[in-house]
Structures are given as C-alpha cells and as structure tokens.
Motif scaffolding. Sequence first.
Motif, PDB file in Angstrom:
ATOM      1  N   PRO A  74      -1.435  -1.948   3.432  1.00 30.60           N
ATOM      2  CA  PRO A  74      -1.649  -0.694   4.174  1.00 30.60           C
ATOM      3  C   PRO A  74      -1.736   0.504   3.232  1.00 30.60           C
ATOM      4  O   PRO A  74      -1.269   0.456   2.083  1.00 30.60           O
ATOM      5  N   PHE A  75      -2.324   1.584   3.743  1.00 26.11           N
ATOM      6  CA  PHE A  75      -2.440   2.805   2.947  1.00 26.11           C
ATOM      7  C   PHE A  75      -1.061   3.418   2.728  1.00 26.11           C
ATOM      8  O   PHE A  75      -0.210   3.406   3.621  1.00 26.11           O
ATOM      9  N   ASP A  76      -0.856   3.952   1.532  1.00 21.91           N
ATOM     10  CA  ASP A  76       0.319   4.791   1.318  1.00 21.91           C
ATOM     11  C   ASP A  76      -0.105   6.251   1.504  1.00 21.91           C
ATOM     12  O   ASP A  76      -1.274   6.576   1.727  1.00 21.91           O
ATOM     13  N   LEU A  77       0.873   7.157   1.399  1.00 22.40           N
ATOM     14  CA  LEU A  77       0.585   8.568   1.672  1.00 22.40           C
ATOM     15  C   LEU A  77      -0.399   9.157   0.663  1.00 22.40           C
ATOM     16  O   LEU A  77      -1.234  10.002   1.022  1.00 22.40           O
ATOM     17  N   SER A  78      -0.338   8.726  -0.571  1.00 26.00           N
ATOM     18  CA  SER A  78      -1.274   9.247  -1.578  1.00 26.00           C
ATOM     19  C   SER A  78      -2.706   8.841  -1.255  1.00 26.00           C
ATOM     20  O   SER A  78      -3.642   9.658  -1.393  1.00 26.00           O
ATOM     21  N   GLN A  79      -2.896   7.616  -0.807  1.00 21.03           N
ATOM     22  CA  GLN A  79      -4.241   7.168  -0.443  1.00 21.03           C
ATOM     23  C   GLN A  79      -4.756   7.899   0.800  1.00 21.03           C
ATOM     24  O   GLN A  79      -5.940   8.254   0.877  1.00 21.03           O
ATOM     25  N   ILE A  80      -3.881   8.131   1.767  1.00 26.45           N
ATOM     26  CA  ILE A  80      -4.291   8.876   2.962  1.00 26.45           C
ATOM     27  C   ILE A  80      -4.663  10.308   2.584  1.00 26.45           C
ATOM     28  O   ILE A  80      -5.658  10.866   3.077  1.00 26.45           O
ATOM     29  N   GLN A  81      -3.886  10.909   1.693  1.00 27.23           N
ATOM     30  CA  GLN A  81      -4.179  12.271   1.247  1.00 27.23           C
ATOM     31  C   GLN A  81      -5.533  12.334   0.540  1.00 27.23           C
ATOM     32  O   GLN A  81      -6.330  13.252   0.770  1.00 27.23           O
ATOM     33  N   ALA A  82      -5.820  11.350  -0.292  1.00 28.27           N
ATOM     34  CA  ALA A  82      -7.108  11.320  -0.992  1.00 28.27           C
ATOM     35  C   ALA A  82      -8.266  11.088  -0.016  1.00 28.27           C
ATOM     36  O   ALA A  82      -9.349  11.666  -0.174  1.00 28.27           O
ATOM     37  N   SER A  83      -8.042  10.264   1.011  1.00 26.33           N
ATOM     38  CA  SER A  83      -9.094  10.018   2.002  1.00 26.33           C
ATOM     39  C   SER A  83      -9.392  11.265   2.818  1.00 26.33           C
ATOM     40  O   SER A  83     -10.557  11.553   3.136  1.00 26.33           O
ATOM     41  N   VAL A  84      -8.357  12.037   3.156  1.00 24.96           N
ATOM     42  CA  VAL A  84      -8.581  13.299   3.877  1.00 24.96           C
ATOM     43  C   VAL A  84      -9.369  14.273   3.009  1.00 24.96           C
ATOM     44  O   VAL A  84     -10.262  14.992   3.492  1.00 24.96           O
TER      45      VAL A  84
END
Length: 264
Positions: A74-84
Amino acid sequence: MAKEGSNKKRKSTCDDSEPKEETTSTVANNATSTKKKKKSMKSNGSSTSVESSSNSSSSATTAATTNDATTFKPFDLSQIQASVAKLMSRIPTVPETGIDPHNETEVRAWSMSMQAVIEEFNLLLTCISAATYKWGSDRTGAGDQNLSLLSNELGNAQEQISSGVTPRLTNVLAPVVDLVTKETIVRKEKDEKTGEVYERRINHFSREKNDPDFIHLCHIILCRNAVMMRHVVLTNFHKVEKCINDYLKATKKDNGNHNRSAFY
C-alpha cells in the motif's frame, strides 16, 4: 467309382477354401479395429493436450494473482503526497480568452478533464487511512491529536471541492434528460391463419434534454467561473500536500519524544 472319388476330392478342396475366406475377413476386421483404436487414441491424446493446456493457463493466472497479492504494497504518506503533487500538473488550464459557452465540445472536454483529476484525488485520500493505521495502544495521545487534525483538514478540503466545483461539473456532464417517444410507425399486417388484418405500432424512444435553456445556463456559469474553480482545486491540493508534510513532521517529533521518555 473313380468319378465319385474325384467329386469327393473336389468337395474337400472347396470345403478347405471356405475357412480361408473367414480367416481373411477376420484379419481385415482386426486391422480395421486396430486402426479405429489408433484413431481413438489420437483423439484422446488431443483432448488430453487441450485439457493440459487449459490447466496450465489456469495455473498461470492463479500464480500471477498470487504473485500480485504477495508483491503488493500500500501507499505510504510520502507516496500519497508525491501523487497529489503530480495531480496538480494535470489540472486543465483555462485559455486566455476563456472557454466559449456556445462550444459544447470544448466545455465538456474541460469538465471531463477536471472531473477525472478530482476523482483520482479523492481515491488517493482514501488510502491515507491505511497509511496512518496503528493500533490504539501503539499510538500516543499526541499521535491521536495529530491524526484527528489531519483527518479534519482532509475532510475540509474534500468538502470545499465537492461543494464548490463538483456540482458545476455535474450539471454539464450529466444533464437531466427525459425518455420521450420520438417516432411511431404503424404497420398493417395480416394473420396467416385467420386472414384477419390488424395494425402493429412500433415506438422509437430517445433521450431528450429536459431543459435546454438551463443546460446552456450551466455552460455559461462554468465558463464564467472556470478560473476560480481551477484556483479552488489547486488551493486545496496545496493544502493537502502541506497537511501531510506537517503530519509527518509532527509524527517524527512525537516518536522522538516517546523514545526519550522510554529511555529515561
């Protein structure tokens, strides 16, 4: 007497020749039966090969699914932040002259691009719950406060987009339509059994816009507010990115304080 002897000899030779024909026929039958057996064996071999290929394909698919399940992370918060952050570059721009409200194709194309970005943004935010999961006893009081603040800010960002942008896009992309009868065809047909003539009606239906003037007004509203709609989306995207960054800093600080208290 000699003739009788000769006749007996002839009969015996004829009798001896008859079983030879039977043996040849049995040999022929045996040969044909062996050929049939070979054919049946060939057909059975082809069926088994088909079954083995289907089994191998099914095993390959199951192996692929199991590999995907084992390698998935699953995505971690850093990956979600980069995707946004990447989504911000996909937000459609507004031309300097604006969007022509009379050009329905241009209006719908801009609305579909914006709607696609918002949908992916909402899906990314649903992954944050799994990325921040911890059992209750494993999270400190400060960690609970930080998580509640993050959740409130994310919900606020989604609410602003859903209330200020999404309805205007929906009015353009999914207008209200009515199912009306477009054409009725009447045919006279004759019953072959009774000879009676009767009428047959065929109705063709179509979806017509419920209120074309209101739909055109929605196009005008969207084109007039396109710049501010884009600004609202970008602002909330930046806000979500900053909130995630602040939450990561607060979590790192909380973990450091927790380790010091445990050491003392």
